[in-house]
Design an enzyme around this catalytic site. Sequence first.
Site, PDB file in Angstrom:
ATOM      1  N   ASP A  80      -6.776  -2.275  -7.308  1.00  0.00           N
ATOM      2  CA  ASP A  80      -7.332  -2.943  -6.127  1.00  0.00           C
ATOM      3  C   ASP A  80      -7.635  -4.395  -6.457  1.00  0.00           C
ATOM      4  OD1 ASP A  80      -8.389  -2.085  -3.290  1.00  0.00           O
ATOM      5  OD2 ASP A  80      -9.738  -3.621  -4.065  1.00  0.00           O
ATOM      6  N   ARG A  88      -6.828  12.238  -4.865  1.00  0.00           N
ATOM      7  CA  ARG A  88      -8.036  11.581  -4.355  1.00  0.00           C
ATOM      8  C   ARG A  88      -9.160  12.597  -4.104  1.00  0.00           C
ATOM      9  NH1 ARG A  88     -11.941   9.320  -3.125  1.00  0.00           N
ATOM     10  NH2 ARG A  88     -12.273   7.618  -1.649  1.00  0.00           N
ATOM     11  N   TYR A 117     -14.949 -11.597  -0.145  1.00  0.00           N
ATOM     12  CA  TYR A 117     -15.598 -10.315  -0.449  1.00  0.00           C
ATOM     13  C   TYR A 117     -16.913 -10.515  -1.197  1.00  0.00           C
ATOM     14  CZ  TYR A 117     -11.822  -7.577   1.452  1.00  0.00           C
ATOM     15  OH  TYR A 117     -10.941  -7.014   2.326  1.00  0.00           O
ATOM     16  N   ARG A 144      -3.173   6.858   1.331  1.00  0.00           N
ATOM     17  CA  ARG A 144      -3.645   8.072   2.013  1.00  0.00           C
ATOM     18  C   ARG A 144      -2.673   8.709   2.995  1.00  0.00           C
ATOM     19  NH1 ARG A 144      -8.859   4.968   3.622  1.00  0.00           N
ATOM     20  NH2 ARG A 144      -7.131   3.492   3.642  1.00  0.00           N
ATOM     21  N   ARG A 168       0.819  -1.221   0.000  1.00  0.00           N
ATOM     22  CA  ARG A 168       0.000   0.000   0.000  1.00  0.00           C
ATOM     23  C   ARG A 168       0.851   1.268   0.000  1.00  0.00           C
ATOM     24  NH1 ARG A 168      -5.578  -0.468   1.992  1.00  0.00           N
ATOM     25  NH2 ARG A 168      -6.256  -2.424   1.077  1.00  0.00           N
TER      26      ARG A 168
HETATM   27  O1  CP3 Z   1       0.068  -1.686  -2.522  1.00  0.00           O
HETATM   28  C1  CP3 Z   1      -0.249  -0.733  -3.251  1.00  0.00           C
HETATM   29  O2  CP3 Z   1       0.149   0.436  -3.051  1.00  0.00           O
HETATM   30  C2  CP3 Z   1      -1.054  -0.989  -4.516  1.00  0.00           C
HETATM   31  C3  CP3 Z   1      -2.439  -0.674  -4.428  1.00  0.00           C
HETATM   32  C4  CP3 Z   1      -3.383  -1.557  -3.623  1.00  0.00           C
HETATM   33  C5  CP3 Z   1      -4.571  -1.053  -3.040  1.00  0.00           C
HETATM   34  N1  CP3 Z   1      -5.264  -2.104  -2.548  1.00  0.00           N
HETATM   35  C6  CP3 Z   1      -4.974   0.365  -3.023  1.00  0.00           C
HETATM   36  C7  CP3 Z   1      -6.091   0.796  -2.168  1.00  0.00           C
HETATM   37  C8  CP3 Z   1      -3.359  -2.934  -3.394  1.00  0.00           C
HETATM   38  C9  CP3 Z   1      -2.273  -3.946  -3.738  1.00  0.00           C
HETATM   39  C10 CP3 Z   1      -4.556  -3.255  -2.725  1.00  0.00           C
HETATM   40  C11 CP3 Z   1      -4.920  -4.640  -2.368  1.00  0.00           C
HETATM   41  C12 CP3 Z   1      -6.117  -4.871  -1.550  1.00  0.00           C
HETATM   42  N2  CP3 Z   1      -7.333  -4.255  -1.631  1.00  0.00           N
HETATM   43  C13 CP3 Z   1      -6.223  -5.886  -0.588  1.00  0.00           C
HETATM   44  C14 CP3 Z   1      -5.140  -6.889  -0.275  1.00  0.00           C
HETATM   45  C15 CP3 Z   1      -4.066  -6.315   0.532  1.00  0.00           C
HETATM   46  C16 CP3 Z   1      -4.418  -6.094   1.937  1.00  0.00           C
HETATM   47  O3  CP3 Z   1      -4.506  -4.946   2.355  1.00  0.00           O
HETATM   48  O4  CP3 Z   1      -4.580  -7.123   2.633  1.00  0.00           O
HETATM   49  C17 CP3 Z   1      -7.505  -5.829  -0.035  1.00  0.00           C
HETATM   50  C18 CP3 Z   1      -8.049  -6.720   1.048  1.00  0.00           C
HETATM   51  C19 CP3 Z   1      -8.217  -4.811  -0.719  1.00  0.00           C
HETATM   52  C20 CP3 Z   1      -9.628  -4.418  -0.547  1.00  0.00           C
HETATM   53  C21 CP3 Z   1      -9.751  -3.035  -0.103  1.00  0.00           C
HETATM   54  N3  CP3 Z   1      -9.463  -1.926  -0.886  1.00  0.00           N
HETATM   55  C22 CP3 Z   1     -10.189  -2.576   1.164  1.00  0.00           C
HETATM   56  C23 CP3 Z   1     -10.570  -3.474   2.314  1.00  0.00           C
HETATM   57  C24 CP3 Z   1     -10.180  -1.173   1.110  1.00  0.00           C
HETATM   58  C25 CP3 Z   1     -10.702  -0.247   2.145  1.00  0.00           C
HETATM   59  C26 CP3 Z   1      -9.845  -0.158   3.329  1.00  0.00           C
HETATM   60  C27 CP3 Z   1      -8.910   0.990   3.166  1.00  0.00           C
HETATM   61  O5  CP3 Z   1      -7.714   0.821   3.444  1.00  0.00           O
HETATM   62  O6  CP3 Z   1      -9.430   2.062   2.818  1.00  0.00           O
HETATM   63  C28 CP3 Z   1      -9.672  -0.798  -0.172  1.00  0.00           C
HETATM   64  C29 CP3 Z   1      -9.460   0.588  -0.669  1.00  0.00           C
HETATM   65  C30 CP3 Z   1      -8.080   0.930  -1.131  1.00  0.00           C
HETATM   66  N4  CP3 Z   1      -7.261   0.131  -1.874  1.00  0.00           N
HETATM   67  C31 CP3 Z   1      -7.429   2.178  -0.925  1.00  0.00           C
HETATM   68  C32 CP3 Z   1      -6.194   2.095  -1.582  1.00  0.00           C
HETATM   69  C33 CP3 Z   1      -5.139   3.187  -1.711  1.00  0.00           C
HETATM   70  C34 CP3 Z   1      -8.023   3.394  -0.197  1.00  0.00           C
HETATM   71  C35 CP3 Z   1      -8.959   4.063  -1.122  1.00  0.00           C
HETATM   72  C36 CP3 Z   1      -9.171   5.500  -0.809  1.00  0.00           C
HETATM   73  O7  CP3 Z   1      -8.326   6.323  -1.174  1.00  0.00           O
HETATM   74  O8  CP3 Z   1     -10.214   5.813  -0.246  1.00  0.00           O
END
Ligand code: CP3
Length: 351
Positions: free
Chosen positions: A75, A39, A152, A30, A26
Amino acid sequence: MNGNDYRFLRACRKEPVDTVPIWIMRQAGRYMSQYKEIRGKHSFLEMCKTPELATTITLLPVDILKVDAAILFSDILIPVEAMGVKLDFIDGKGPVLDFTIEKAQDVENLLVPDPVEKTGFVMEAIRLLRKELEGRVPLIGFSGAPFTLASYIVEGGTSKNFIKLKMLMYQAPDVYRKLMKKISKTVTDYLNAQIEAGAQVVQIFDTWAGILTPQDYRKYVFSYTKEIISNLRRDEVPVIHFANESATLLPIIKELGADVYGIDWRINIDEAASLLGGDAVVQGNMDPTALFHPVEKIEEIAADIIARGKKTAGHIFNLGHGILPPTDVRRAQALVEAVHRLGRKAKDEPR
Ligand code: CP3
């Protein structure tokens, strides 16, 4: 630099490296003001689906943190949406999916999407990124593992006890297996398309595998992920498997056939290396909240992980899970600098 001779790729292949490579799960997110600025103007899904935006965001941590790899900004739920599941991201709540899986017919209604046709924006972002990154760092593509994606779809979002998913597994195993097969085919095609577009490494995220007993992991998850890994176009593209809360599953996970195993922070990396059989490349494993410490303490923790990491066949430094939004960017920068400095090999030290 020749196209494959990057520190990070060398570590994936168990080749000698000048210092310990590091990237951060990640890493574009943010905690960065530049991310929040973009964003502020676009929804998260818009950012994922616009190749120019995804490219700009992917490059932020490469420029700001000096990490050794870029990971495509996207994502794990993007291919799930392409399967026909309605998807939204709601601020403060996370992903919300609208699809019911109760009977075999519900699974029939899901598509196995053509990744180029349905998620061409991902492949386009990869192509743009490869041009931008040439000679700098390699690009990681990724997908969710079938079990995490199934969670999911079945739960409709992030869950606490995974009751719907467990009920499906235990009470309707045929429907569960049908669903896992369909997701596995989707993931295989999706990752192969990313490799074709130019991804130099792929990571499979099994975020929720750790909710299972070792017996259930073996019975309901293992064979699907293993088959995906064996069906990837592997020539020179290493596969990283990451499962959160996976310490108790590592003796099974080591048989998945991945090139690198990502671990969380709940186990010491030397102990994980031993559970993985002693010859594995291991990625990890600093607690993401360790970045809330002052810099001197962060260095001390990193030094301990690097020392323990010498017991692996190759160590790629990372956090044990995604970097957290309140993290101070300067401490993440300090971590990258410290890992590169502390991990530097003495000239005559064997690796
Ligand atoms: O690693 C990176 O920088 C690449 C981008 C990336 C994101 N999500 C961006 C993201 C990757 C590889 C993911 C994978 C992801 N997404 C996973 C597996 C990794 C992990 O964390 O276990 C999962 C379970 C998700 C599903 C997901 N996406 C959730 C549960 C959420 C909400 C929780 C949160 O952190 O906000 C997201 C949203 C998300 N994915 C954001 C980002 C940058 C935040 C979105 C925003 O800006 O509002």
